[in-house]
Design an enzyme around this catalytic site. Structure first.
Site, PDB file in Angstrom:
ATOM      1  N   GLY A 204       0.837  -1.197   0.000  1.00  0.00           N
ATOM      2  CA  GLY A 204       0.000   0.000   0.000  1.00  0.00           C
ATOM      3  C   GLY A 204       0.868   1.242   0.000  1.00  0.00           C
ATOM      4  O   GLY A 204       2.093   1.162   0.026  1.00  0.00           O
TER       5      GLY A 204
ATOM      6  N   GLY B 156       0.538   9.124   2.411  1.00  0.00           N
ATOM      7  CA  GLY B 156       1.096  10.438   2.147  1.00  0.00           C
ATOM      8  C   GLY B 156       2.596  10.521   2.365  1.00  0.00           C
ATOM      9  O   GLY B 156       3.263  11.383   1.792  1.00  0.00           O
TER      10      GLY B 156
ATOM     11  N   GLY C 150       4.837   7.774   2.114  1.00  0.00           N
ATOM     12  CA  GLY C 150       5.658   6.750   1.475  1.00  0.00           C
ATOM     13  C   GLY C 150       4.879   5.488   1.181  1.00  0.00           C
ATOM     14  O   GLY C 150       3.678   5.403   1.420  1.00  0.00           O
ATOM     15  N   SER C 151       5.609   4.503   0.649  1.00  0.00           N
ATOM     16  CA  SER C 151       4.989   3.233   0.266  1.00  0.00           C
ATOM     17  C   SER C 151       5.431   2.118   1.211  1.00  0.00           C
ATOM     18  O   SER C 151       6.522   2.179   1.794  1.00  0.00           O
ATOM     19  CB  SER C 151       5.386   2.873  -1.166  1.00  0.00           C
ATOM     20  OG  SER C 151       4.933   3.871  -2.067  1.00  0.00           O
ATOM     21  N   VAL C 152       4.587   1.083   1.344  1.00  0.00           N
ATOM     22  CA  VAL C 152       4.860  -0.046   2.239  1.00  0.00           C
ATOM     23  C   VAL C 152       5.018  -1.310   1.404  1.00  0.00           C
ATOM     24  O   VAL C 152       4.220  -1.567   0.497  1.00  0.00           O
ATOM     25  CB  VAL C 152       3.715  -0.233   3.260  1.00  0.00           C
ATOM     26  CG1 VAL C 152       4.052  -1.371   4.230  1.00  0.00           C
ATOM     27  CG2 VAL C 152       3.451   1.055   4.023  1.00  0.00           C
TER      28      VAL C 152
ATOM     29  N   ASP D 190      -4.143  11.237  11.584  1.00  0.00           N
ATOM     30  CA  ASP D 190      -4.556  10.663  10.296  1.00  0.00           C
ATOM     31  C   ASP D 190      -5.260   9.319  10.503  1.00  0.00           C
ATOM     32  O   ASP D 190      -4.934   8.317   9.861  1.00  0.00           O
ATOM     33  CB  ASP D 190      -3.351  10.507   9.366  1.00  0.00           C
ATOM     34  CG  ASP D 190      -3.765  10.404   7.892  1.00  0.00           C
ATOM     35  OD1 ASP D 190      -4.927  10.744   7.572  1.00  0.00           O
ATOM     36  OD2 ASP D 190      -2.942   9.974   7.070  1.00  0.00           O
TER      37      ASP D 190
END
Length: 320
Positions: A49, A52, A54-56, A165
């Site tokens: 996924g 805002g 970064g990516s995992v 968030d």
């Protein structure tokens, strides 16, 4: 000349970062070399996924599956990043995703978290994967798990932590559908003697409390976001869905209208017969969501009060 000065300054900062003494951070989780994390994720190949910051990616360290978050556009210096990692690493709660380790090499900033096999909550309540609907009991447990994780951040830590968030994408589920709050690492620390803090607007549209417009916020902005998540869980739809007619596209506006007209049952997830059979209890949960969604942050409940309501120790009617 300007370019030369800029490059020299970058080199100086990089050198200062490299010389930083990691020993000054007492309670750090494991530090991993960037190359090891590149290998364990097979070159950042399988994306789980993105958000805002970064990516995992899915990875494997020995026999343990992990989730590696690669931060993008990090504006922090090394010292600030490490101080933040130390804070996250010192927080342990059954309803918070556990930080296993980190990487800080030159401009690379990565966080290594425990792997949550069921993924994020949004995939289970927005029906993007043709999954079976969650039953009422599972939804209740998820709501309570989220509340407990948030309560620990707000009330159980030495300094209050406002998540800023809270949304279904930041709620992760284990194999038994136990929920854990994720992505609290880039949050706002609030000293116990502070009533409000000033901060830049951040978060996700649709989940942000009205007081964000003043930039003066408390942890009650998280309570508002929690209310939105509760409504999404109950209705089985996104908070903002532009594929629907304009009058139905904003869930919270629709919810307030249905509450005025005493038609809350219209918003119960129609995918689930089990939800419809527990209509009375579901409407009570909606009322808790309504309390959390009050425009005046001071009138919203604390997360410890929310837990009391969920566990049957307090009724909403006697409090509002």
């Amino acid at each position: 000349i300007a370019v030369t000065l800029y490059l020299e300054r970058r080199r100086a900062y990089a050198k200062k970062d490299e010389e930083l003494n990691f020993g000054q951070f007492a309670r750090m989780p494991t530090r991993f070399p960037f190359q090891k994390l590149r290998e364990c994720t097979e070159g950042f190949n399988k994306k789980l996924g993105e958000g805002g910051f970064g990516s995992v990616y899915e990875g494997k360290l020995g026999e343990e599956r992990v989730a590696v978050k690669r931060l993008e556009g990090a504006r922090q210096g090394m010292k600030e990043f490490l101080a933040e990692v130390e804070t996250i690493g010192s927080i342990e709660h059954i309803n918070l995703v556990r930080l296993i380790g980190f990487c800080a090499e030159k401009s690379q900033r990565l966080l290594v978290y425990e792997y949550m096999p069921r993924g994020s909550l949004d995939r289970w309540i927005h029906y993007r994967h043709n999954n079976a609907p969650l039953d009422w009991c599972t939804r209740c447990r998820i709501i309570l798990d989220i509340a407990k994780g948030m309560c620990y951040l707000h009330e159980g830590c030495r300094r209050k932590i406002a998540h800023l968030d809270i949304k279904p994408q930041n709620i992760l589920l284990d194999e038994n559908f136990n929920a854990k709050v994720a992505d609290f690492g880039l949050s706002k620390l609030i000293d116990r003697d502070q009533s409000k803090v000033m901060t830049m607007m951040r978060g996700t549209p649709g989940y942000m409390a009205p007081e964000w417009l003043t930039s003066q916020i408390t942890e009650k902005v998280d309570v508002y976001s929690f209310g939105v998540v509760v409504m999404e869980l109950i209705s089985g739809r996104k908070n903002i869905d532009n594929s629907l007619p304009e009058e139905s596209s904003h869930l919270i506006n629709l919810f307030r209208g249905k509450a005025r007209d005493n038609q809350l049952s219209d918003l119960i997830d129609k995918h689930s017969q089990d939800m419809l059979s527990h209509q009375e209890q579901v409407i009570e949960m909606m009322k808790l969501g309504m309390w959390c969604l009050l425009n005046d942050g001071g009138q919203r409940p604390s997360m410890s009060t929310v837990i009391k309501v969920l566990e049957g120790g307090m009724s909403i009617e006697t409090t509002i």
